[in-house]
Scaffold this active site. Structure first.
Site, PDB file in Angstrom:
ATOM      1  N   ARG A  60      27.567   9.540   8.184  1.00 33.72           N
ATOM      2  CA  ARG A  60      28.480   9.083   7.483  1.00 33.72           C
ATOM      3  C   ARG A  60      29.793  10.112   7.567  1.00 33.72           C
ATOM      4  O   ARG A  60      30.777   9.689   7.298  1.00 33.72           O
ATOM      5  CB  ARG A  60      28.265   8.951   5.910  1.00 33.72           C
ATOM      6  CG  ARG A  60      27.453   7.631   5.833  1.00 33.72           C
ATOM      7  CD  ARG A  60      26.949   7.449   4.399  1.00 33.72           C
ATOM      8  NE  ARG A  60      26.115   8.583   3.746  1.00 33.72           N
ATOM      9  CZ  ARG A  60      24.871   8.577   3.757  1.00 33.72           C
ATOM     10  NH1 ARG A  60      24.227   7.462   4.519  1.00 33.72           N
ATOM     11  NH2 ARG A  60      24.258   9.487   3.353  1.00 33.72           N
ATOM     12  N   GLU A  97      18.394  17.365  -0.674  1.00 34.61           N
ATOM     13  CA  GLU A  97      18.129  16.699  -2.014  1.00 34.61           C
ATOM     14  C   GLU A  97      16.958  15.781  -1.878  1.00 34.61           C
ATOM     15  O   GLU A  97      16.008  15.877  -2.769  1.00 34.61           O
ATOM     16  CB  GLU A  97      19.230  15.938  -2.446  1.00 34.61           C
ATOM     17  CG  GLU A  97      19.246  15.462  -4.122  1.00 34.61           C
ATOM     18  CD  GLU A  97      20.213  14.600  -4.584  1.00 34.61           C
ATOM     19  OE1 GLU A  97      20.863  14.037  -3.612  1.00 34.61           O
ATOM     20  OE2 GLU A  97      20.201  14.409  -5.691  1.00 34.61           O
TER      21      GLU A  97
END
Ligand code: AMP
Length: 172
Positions: A60, A97
């Site tokens: 992205r 994460e």
């Protein structure tokens, strides 16, 4: 204007695993006005700052990075997952994460002293961007700032990137 961008980003709970709220920017990208706003707001921050290159992080970050580079009249450099770049690379590993991974950059993508903005869609723990800072510095590039569309404040990724500067359009 920023509030509108914040509203159009979609929350997808429990993706890619339970407990993660995924900030889905596809809803922003597919809205012409929001996409243009995002690029314009980021662009205005860096116009006149002599940016040579924008480094986009797969995948992205390519969208944010390429559009920003075009706006600034800068080049765009791709940082990709291992095995995707065809020429000689530097590699850096990092924790996410939700997992662990590595990233690569072409060894000749950045010339010594070139002024670089690192771009990605989202800053969480900062592990990804930190790996990219290391890659850029190994090529001899100068990191001016790391730019994100979204920043997740509570994960404090900004701290991990010190002493480098961080900018984000939207914070949660
Ligand atoms: P981090 O390395 O922890 O800062 O994670 C940032 C990278 O993981 C970015 O490339 C994001 O696209 C992706 N990412 C991490 N957490 C999320 C989230 N909650 N929503 C969307 N993307 C995320």
């Amino acid at each position: 204007m920023v509030e509108q961008l914040k509203k159009i980003i979609r929350d997808v709970p429990d993706f890619p695993k339970k407990g993660i709220i995924f900030k889905d920017i596809t809803t922003l990208c597919q809205d012409a006005l929001s996409f243009q706003r995002m690029v314009d707001l980021l662009g205005h921050r860096y116009i006149g700052k002599d940016v040579d290159l924008v480094v986009g992080i797969e995948a992205r970050g390519f969208i944010v990075g390429a559009a920003l580079a075009y706006k600034l009249g800068a080049g765009v450099v791709l940082v990709r997952k291992p095995g995707k770049l065809p020429y000689k690379t530097h590699r850096a590993s990092y924790t996410l994460e939700y997992g662990e991974d590595s990233l690569e950059i072409h060894q000749d993508a950045i010339k010594k002293g070139q002024r670089v903005i690192i771009a990605d869609d989202l800053l969480a723990t900062g592990g990804t961007a930190k790996a990219v800072v290391d890659l850029v510095e190994r090529t001899g590039g100068k990191v001016l700032e790391c730019a994100f569309l979204v920043e997740l404040n509570e994960l404090d990724g900004r701290k991990r990137l010190l002493p480098h500067k961080v900018f984000s359009l939207v914070q949660y």
